[in-house]
Write a protein that holds these residues in place. Structure first.
Motif, PDB file in Angstrom:
ATOM      1  N   THR A  21       9.727   2.872  -3.180  1.00 31.30           N
ATOM      2  CA  THR A  21       8.654   3.616  -3.845  1.00 31.30           C
ATOM      3  C   THR A  21       8.967   5.110  -3.889  1.00 31.30           C
ATOM      4  OG1 THR A  21       7.017   1.996  -3.120  1.00 31.30           O
ATOM      5  CG2 THR A  21       6.182   4.145  -3.797  1.00 31.30           C
ATOM      6  N   LEU A  22       9.456   5.658  -2.786  1.00 36.40           N
ATOM      7  CA  LEU A  22       9.792   7.081  -2.744  1.00 36.40           C
ATOM      8  C   LEU A  22      10.892   7.412  -3.752  1.00 36.40           C
ATOM      9  CD1 LEU A  22       9.791   7.806   1.111  1.00 36.40           C
ATOM     10  CD2 LEU A  22       7.898   8.000  -0.509  1.00 36.40           C
ATOM     11  N   LEU A 288      -0.939  -0.297   1.756  1.00 34.86           N
ATOM     12  CA  LEU A 288      -1.859  -1.204   2.443  1.00 34.86           C
ATOM     13  C   LEU A 288      -1.204  -2.555   2.647  1.00 34.86           C
ATOM     14  CD1 LEU A 288      -4.783  -2.088   3.410  1.00 34.86           C
ATOM     15  CD2 LEU A 288      -5.103  -2.875   1.039  1.00 34.86           C
ATOM     16  N   SER A 289      -1.071  -2.980   3.904  1.00 37.03           N
ATOM     17  CA  SER A 289      -0.638  -4.345   4.204  1.00 37.03           C
ATOM     18  C   SER A 289      -1.866  -5.251   4.202  1.00 37.03           C
ATOM     19  CB  SER A 289       0.035  -4.402   5.584  1.00 37.03           C
ATOM     20  OG  SER A 289       1.361  -3.938   5.525  1.00 37.03           O
ATOM     21  N   TYR A 290      -1.776  -6.349   3.492  1.00 35.40           N
ATOM     22  CA  TYR A 290      -2.893  -7.299   3.432  1.00 35.40           C
ATOM     23  C   TYR A 290      -2.325  -8.626   2.957  1.00 35.40           C
ATOM     24  CZ  TYR A 290      -8.021  -7.484   3.696  1.00 35.40           C
ATOM     25  OH  TYR A 290      -9.318  -7.701   4.105  1.00 35.40           O
ATOM     26  N   ASN A 291      -2.920  -9.747   3.395  1.00 37.24           N
ATOM     27  CA  ASN A 291      -2.376 -11.015   2.916  1.00 37.24           C
ATOM     28  C   ASN A 291      -3.348 -11.739   1.986  1.00 37.24           C
ATOM     29  OD1 ASN A 291      -4.206 -12.560   4.432  1.00 37.24           O
ATOM     30  ND2 ASN A 291      -2.771 -12.910   6.103  1.00 37.24           N
ATOM     31  N   ASN A 292      -2.917 -12.899   1.516  1.00 33.62           N
ATOM     32  CA  ASN A 292      -3.676 -13.612   0.490  1.00 33.62           C
ATOM     33  C   ASN A 292      -4.906 -14.328   1.038  1.00 33.62           C
ATOM     34  OD1 ASN A 292      -1.716 -15.328   1.828  1.00 33.62           O
ATOM     35  ND2 ASN A 292      -2.265 -16.935   0.367  1.00 33.62           N
ATOM     36  N   GLU A 293      -5.157 -14.234   2.352  1.00 35.16           N
ATOM     37  CA  GLU A 293      -6.332 -14.875   2.940  1.00 35.16           C
ATOM     38  C   GLU A 293      -7.312 -13.862   3.511  1.00 35.16           C
ATOM     39  OE1 GLU A 293      -4.748 -17.585   5.800  1.00 35.16           O
ATOM     40  OE2 GLU A 293      -4.012 -18.995   4.295  1.00 35.16           O
ATOM     41  N   LYS A 310      -1.708   5.877  -9.438  1.00 32.75           N
ATOM     42  CA  LYS A 310      -0.795   4.845  -9.922  1.00 32.75           C
ATOM     43  C   LYS A 310      -0.636   3.758  -8.857  1.00 32.75           C
ATOM     44  CE  LYS A 310       1.845   8.137 -12.725  1.00 32.75           C
ATOM     45  NZ  LYS A 310       3.181   8.785 -12.913  1.00 32.75           N
ATOM     46  N   TYR A 311      -0.690   2.506  -9.318  1.00 33.78           N
ATOM     47  CA  TYR A 311      -0.718   1.367  -8.395  1.00 33.78           C
ATOM     48  C   TYR A 311       0.477   0.449  -8.622  1.00 33.78           C
ATOM     49  CZ  TYR A 311      -2.170  -3.217  -6.625  1.00 33.78           C
ATOM     50  OH  TYR A 311      -2.211  -4.430  -5.997  1.00 33.78           O
ATOM     51  N   LYS A 312       0.973  -0.122  -7.524  1.00 30.02           N
ATOM     52  CA  LYS A 312       2.050  -1.099  -7.567  1.00 30.02           C
ATOM     53  C   LYS A 312       1.890  -2.009  -6.359  1.00 30.02           C
ATOM     54  CE  LYS A 312       7.161  -1.351  -7.590  1.00 30.02           C
ATOM     55  NZ  LYS A 312       7.236  -2.246  -8.761  1.00 30.02           N
ATOM     56  N   VAL A 313       2.470  -3.212  -6.426  1.00 30.88           N
ATOM     57  CA  VAL A 313       2.378  -4.120  -5.282  1.00 30.88           C
ATOM     58  C   VAL A 313       3.714  -4.803  -5.039  1.00 30.88           C
ATOM     59  CG1 VAL A 313       1.581  -6.111  -6.632  1.00 30.88           C
ATOM     60  CG2 VAL A 313       0.990  -5.931  -4.196  1.00 30.88           C
ATOM     61  N   THR A 334       1.744 -17.404   4.862  1.00 30.84           N
ATOM     62  CA  THR A 334       0.857 -16.683   3.958  1.00 30.84           C
ATOM     63  C   THR A 334       1.697 -15.757   3.098  1.00 30.84           C
ATOM     64  OG1 THR A 334       0.549 -14.858   5.528  1.00 30.84           O
ATOM     65  CG2 THR A 334      -1.029 -16.682   5.635  1.00 30.84           C
ATOM     66  N   VAL A 335       1.083 -15.202   2.078  1.00 29.28           N
ATOM     67  CA  VAL A 335       1.760 -14.197   1.258  1.00 29.28           C
ATOM     68  C   VAL A 335       1.310 -12.826   1.733  1.00 29.28           C
ATOM     69  CG1 VAL A 335       2.122 -13.271  -1.048  1.00 29.28           C
ATOM     70  CG2 VAL A 335       1.869 -15.738  -0.719  1.00 29.28           C
ATOM     71  N   GLU A 336       2.252 -12.031   2.178  1.00 25.15           N
ATOM     72  CA  GLU A 336       1.957 -10.676   2.641  1.00 25.15           C
ATOM     73  C   GLU A 336       2.155  -9.719   1.477  1.00 25.15           C
ATOM     74  OE1 GLU A 336       0.757  -7.987   5.650  1.00 25.15           O
ATOM     75  OE2 GLU A 336       0.932 -10.172   5.760  1.00 25.15           O
ATOM     76  N   TYR A 337       1.104  -8.964   1.164  1.00 27.97           N
ATOM     77  CA  TYR A 337       1.186  -7.972   0.089  1.00 27.97           C
ATOM     78  C   TYR A 337       1.295  -6.578   0.686  1.00 27.97           C
ATOM     79  CZ  TYR A 337      -0.626 -11.714  -2.932  1.00 27.97           C
ATOM     80  OH  TYR A 337      -0.795 -12.890  -3.601  1.00 27.97           O
ATOM     81  N   LEU A 338       2.085  -5.742   0.041  1.00 24.53           N
ATOM     82  CA  LEU A 338       2.086  -4.314   0.360  1.00 24.53           C
ATOM     83  C   LEU A 338       1.630  -3.595  -0.894  1.00 24.53           C
ATOM     84  CD1 LEU A 338       2.713  -2.169   2.519  1.00 24.53           C
ATOM     85  CD2 LEU A 338       4.955  -1.891   1.458  1.00 24.53           C
ATOM     86  N   HIS A 339       0.352  -3.257  -0.924  1.00 26.46           N
ATOM     87  CA  HIS A 339      -0.236  -2.533  -2.046  1.00 26.46           C
ATOM     88  C   HIS A 339       0.147  -1.055  -1.948  1.00 26.46           C
ATOM     89  CE1 HIS A 339      -2.939  -5.931  -3.087  1.00 26.46           C
ATOM     90  NE2 HIS A 339      -2.935  -6.143  -1.775  1.00 26.46           N
ATOM     91  N   CYS A 340       0.527  -0.476  -3.045  1.00 25.01           N
ATOM     92  CA  CYS A 340       1.010   0.901  -3.050  1.00 25.01           C
ATOM     93  C   CYS A 340       0.204   1.746  -4.031  1.00 25.01           C
ATOM     94  CB  CYS A 340       2.487   0.918  -3.434  1.00 25.01           C
ATOM     95  SG  CYS A 340       3.143   2.557  -3.789  1.00 25.01           S
ATOM     96  N   LEU A 341      -0.217   2.903  -3.586  1.00 20.91           N
ATOM     97  CA  LEU A 341      -0.934   3.858  -4.436  1.00 20.91           C
ATOM     98  C   LEU A 341      -0.242   5.214  -4.371  1.00 20.91           C
ATOM     99  CD1 LEU A 341      -3.451   4.966  -6.009  1.00 20.91           C
ATOM    100  CD2 LEU A 341      -4.522   5.314  -3.768  1.00 20.91           C
ATOM    101  N   ILE A 342       0.079   5.752  -5.521  1.00 17.91           N
ATOM    102  CA  ILE A 342       0.532   7.142  -5.618  1.00 17.91           C
ATOM    103  C   ILE A 342      -0.720   7.934  -5.993  1.00 17.91           C
ATOM    104  CG2 ILE A 342       2.212   8.751  -6.570  1.00 17.91           C
ATOM    105  CD1 ILE A 342       3.395   6.284  -5.169  1.00 17.91           C
TER     106      ILE A 342
END
Length: 345
Positions: A21-22, A288-293, A310-313, A334-342
């Motif tokens: 991301t950086l 943000l770390s968050y999963n699908n549950e 600006k958002y990306k995952v 589970t599916v681990e998401y890393l949500h990214c916001l600039i």
């Protein structure tokens, strides 16, 4: 420590995604010029990793036992006399056990005649834990150890005693018979000393209040995903950390925890708390770390974050943490998401 939500096995995924991301946003600062904040720090796995990469760290957790461990892992660098600390650990390991608060309330022998006979620790380990905890506090009061040494010793006690607990990983219940690891005699093992930048700071505050007072470059968020409160799952580690002789109740010996309940574990409050956090965060990059549950849906997170920039995952399959056998019918991963916001100012 076998900790719910630990990102130990996901460190490579997190580091790679954040670095990517950086680079995508042409970030020119070097890690040594940036501030990385980990405000749901847990046991300091993520903040410790980024400390070693050269970042200045701000860490926080509302649980005091977490604060103690992270205080050592993040703030202690070259400020410890390691030879002295080695002698202190030897002295603590040679102590005879005493019948203190942990023995009297959380061992089978110590709770004889009480309404609830608890079996969180063996008689030996409960008394050894009490002896070490009392001695650490005594040394601090007498000025024999510094604050840095205090958190090193106390954090190591919390991490060590957890390995001998007679539980299925968390303290919401104890086993009916002492398991093999609980029968072993406790040894106090030092936590590692992570060398990094000296300008690091650890807090023990509510995150939604703290975020209004701190700022930096990267904000990493790893909130609870579900309704299970850490303050109840790890209540005994909290009591060992504070050693404040609390009033306890019930079969598991719970301490009062109302001031540590997280709104991020409450389905009807989590989205509002999350948006308040994002709105007040004075950081360019927010992850943000968050999963699908989790309690918040993917769509809710995306909608909130897109309002502020600006958002990306990124995503990765992750093996589920299992604290007991009651959830064996659930999926193995589970599916681990890393949500990214600039974030746009």
């Amino acid at each position: 420590m076998n900790y719910i939500g630990s990102k130990y096995s996901l460190i490579d995924f997190l580091e790679t995604s954040i670095d990517k991301t950086l680079k995508l946003h042409n970030e020119t600062k070097k890690p040594s010029e940036m501030v990385f904040a980990d405000l749901f720090a847990g046991t300091g796995v993520v903040s410790g990793s980024f400390k070693q990469k050269g970042y200045s760290i701000i860490a926080n957790d509302i649980q005091y036992y977490s604060y103690v461990i992270t205080k050592h892992m993040i703030e202690n660098n070259g400020n410890l006399d390691e030879e002295k600390c080695a002698r202190l650990f030897d002295e603590l390991n040679q102590l005879e056990g005493v019948k203190g608060f942990i023995y009297k309330n959380y061992s089978y022998e110590g709770t004889e005649g009480q309404e609830f006979r608890r079996m969180y620790f063996s008689e030996y380990n409960a008394k050894k834990c009490d002896a070490i905890r009392i001695k650490i506090e005594q040394w601090l009061t007498e000025g024999k150890i510094s604050g840095n040494e205090y958190y090193f010793l106390l954090g190591s006690l919390i991490n060590s005693i957890d390995k001998y607990a007679n539980t299925a990983s968390v303290y919401g219940a104890y086993l009916k018979k002492l398991k093999s690891s609980a029968l072993k005699e406790m040894q106090l093992i030092p936590l590692p000393i992570m060398h990094g930048k000296v300008d690091c700071k650890v807090y023990n505050e509510d995150i939604n209040e703290l975020v209004k007072k701190v700022s930096g470059d990267i904000l990493y968020l790893d909130p609870p995903y579900n309704a299970r409160q850490y303050c109840t799952n790890y209540h005994l580690l909290e009591t060992i950390a504070r050693y404040d002789n609390p009033i306890i109740k019930g079969k598991t010996g719970l301490r009062e925890y109302s001031d540590q309940k997280s709104v991020f574990c409450m389905r009807n409050k989590v989205a509002e708390a999350f948006e308040d956090l994002i709105k007040n965060a004075n950081f360019k990059y927010i992850f943000l770390s968050y999963n699908n549950e989790g309690l918040m849906s993917f769509d809710t997170i995306e909608k909130i974050m897109k309002k502020y920039g600006k958002y990306k995952v990124y995503m990765q399959t992750h093996r589920r943490f299992k604290a007991d056998n009651a959830r064996d019918n659930k999926a193995e991963s589970t599916v681990e998401y890393l949500h990214c916001l600039i974030k746009e100012k």
